[in-house]
Write an enzyme that holds these catalytic residues in place. Structure first.
Site, short mmCIF file in Angstrom:
data_model
loop_
_atom_site.label_atom_id
_atom_site.label_comp_id
_atom_site.label_asym_id
_atom_site.label_seq_id
_atom_site.Cartn_x
_atom_site.Cartn_y
_atom_site.Cartn_z
CE LYS A 87 10.72 20.28 -11.40
NZ LYS A 87 9.87 19.62 -10.77
CB SER B 154 12.73 22.76 -14.53
OG SER B 154 11.98 24.01 -14.78
CD GLU C 107 8.23 12.58 -15.24
OE1 GLU C 107 7.19 13.45 -15.14
OE2 GLU C 107 9.16 13.22 -15.58
CG HIS D 119 -1.49 -1.21 1.49
ND1 HIS D 119 -3.03 -1.43 0.93
CD2 HIS D 119 -1.25 -2.36 2.06
CE1 HIS D 119 -3.27 -2.80 1.21
NE2 HIS D 119 -2.31 -3.07 2.08
#
Ligand code: ARG
Length: 462
Positions: free
Chosen positions: A288, A282, A295, A161
């Site tokens: 970043k 970024s 992704e 979980h």
């Protein structure tokens, strides 16, 4: 392009050429030119067989086979002029062959149809992609084994979980993916073996009256045998569906792993550092470092499973044998194959380059009462409590630690004895994360010895 005259390959009974819209919906040359090499290899095998069985002369077969090599080199060099009016790769190649060698070109299509031809070309193309997937999976598995071996005894939290459950080892977690990609590998090998029957010579649907030798063309093209039913041979796209479903399951695995890498590389987790080579920055936030490759891999399952669904829907309800609907098979498979191979390669690159942050993993492994099960097991083993009672006692100790804002090993013996009077000092020995993982010696468990045994087994396999 619109051609006013009727199609030179099949236009005998037609007085007029097709409408421009008809040509646009009908033509597949825009995409099936990717099968040019397979088409030419198949035609060369067919021509050789036609000569060997006396259906055409040796000199015609010779001219055809050489002419086809000329056409192939034109395609490979980019000088070939593809024509939409000629619909597809099969007719483009044959029409050009006619220009190159003249009359013998017209004998190539004896005892064959575009229906068995396209099935053969497509099978050869898909078979190459199964081989590419096998190579990609093996490389990824090897990269995971290297990670697993380096960190066979590095502790980290195991989750259910996405809540801290029990400590595991980095090696064990990496090996979980080895098992998953190993099943993908076995599905690839399975499906490749099942599909390896030659449709060539099934002709339009019923076979042919020419004395062809299907065994010979099957062998020449690396098939194990000719497909045994000509109707099935031209109607079958199971190989494409199996390719897409195998790709889909593998894409699910890639996506799950990608999701973990996204989470693990975040500032909140810091379990791994992805290399600069597989991250991006970024344009506005200078700090970043984004896990874009992970992704995108996570997203690939969408289009790959989409292709699977699309082709399933194309094939359902089609009567035997060939229907033009089946021309819709290729773009789905091409797109899925390209993206599957890319995702495998990107994942391999990320896994090879990433650094597991041993200290962050260890710090996280000890938090969240991760050794509570070990405490309950101790109450069973040493005090002889039934597991359900041990579970309850441990629950009370966790609540106590939570109230005090400490972890289980920080409770004093008095704290412990206030919940169960028989608890002794010995209990602390099982509350360390290292003890926890080392004690899980059951087959397939997280103990480093078990993990190393699995790494050894896999290294012998790949
Ligand atoms: N371009 C066609 C395809 O991809 C080739 C087969 C055409 N056969 C036919 N009978 N029209 O399916």
């Amino acid at each position: 392009m619109t051609d006013q005259s009727s199609n030179q390959m099949w236009g005998g009974r037609f007085a007029a050429g097709p409408d421009a819209i008809m040509e646009a919906i009908n033509a597949s040359i825009g995409f099936d030119q990717r099968m040019a090499a397979q088409d030419i290899v198949g035609s060369r095998a067919h021509a050789a067989m036609l000569a060997a069985t006396g259906v055409i002369s040796d000199s015609d077969a010779q001219a055809i086979r050489e002419g086809l090599l000329t056409v192939l080199s034109e395609i490979q060099s980019g000088s070939f002029q593809f024509s939409t009016a000629l619909e597809d790769i099969h007719m483009n190649v044959e029409a050009r062959l006619k220009e190159v060698i003249g009359e013998p070109a017209g004998r190539l299509h004896t005892g064959r149809s575009r229906n068995d031809q396209v099935a053969t070309d497509f099978k050869l193309w898909v078979r190459d992609q199964f081989d590419a997937a096998e190579t990609g999976l093996l490389a990824l598995i090897r990269a995971l084994l290297t990670q697993a071996e380096a960190g066979a005894d590095w502790v980290m939290p195991g989750f259910t979980h996405l809540q801290t459950a029990q400590p595991v080892t980095w090696g064990h977690h990496m090996m979980a993916y080895v098992e998953m990609f190993g099943r993908d590998l076995s599905r690839v090998r399975d499906a490749r073996a099942r599909m390896n029957e030659s449709p060539l010579g099934a002709a339009a649907l019923a076979g042919t009256s020419f004395p062809i030798d299907r065994q010979m063309t099957a062998e020449a093209l690396g098939f194990d045998r000719p497909a045994a039913n000509s109707l099935d041979a031209v109607s079958d796209r199971d190989f494409a569906l199996e390719f897409l479903s195998t790709a889909s399951i593998c894409a699910v695995h890639l996506s799950r792993f990608a999701e973990e890498l996204v989470i693990w590389s975040s500032a909140q987790f810091r379990f791994v550092t992805l290399s600069d080579r597989f991250s991006t920055g970024s344009s506005i936030m200078p700090q970043k470092k984004n896990p874009d490759a992970a992704e995108l891999i996570r997203a690939k399952v969408g289009r790959i499973y989409g292709a699977n669904t699309a082709l399933m829907m194309v094939m359902k309800g089609l009567p035997l044998a060939y229907s033009k609907d089946m021309q819709e098979d290729k773009e789905q498979v091409f797109d899925a194959a390209d993206n599957w191979m890319l995702a495998l390669a990107a994942m391999e690159g990320m896994v090879k380059d990433m650094t597991a942050n041993r200290d962050s993993l260890a710090a996280a492994a000890g938090s969240g009462f991760s050794t509570a099960t070990d405490l309950a097991d101790w109450l069973v083993r040493v005090l002889g409590l039934p597991f359900r009672d041990a579970h309850h006692v441990t629950g009370s100790l966790v609540a106590m630690a939570e109230a005090k804002g400490c972890d289980l090993p920080d409770l004093t013996l008095e704290d412990m004895q206030s919940v169960h009077a028989d608890i002794t000092d010995d209990v602390y020995s099982v509350l360390t994360v290292e003890n926890s993982v080392n004690s899980r010696q059951s087959f397939g468990g997280t103990a480093p010895d078990q993990v190393r045994a699995q790494i050894k087994r896999w290294k012998a396999l790949v």
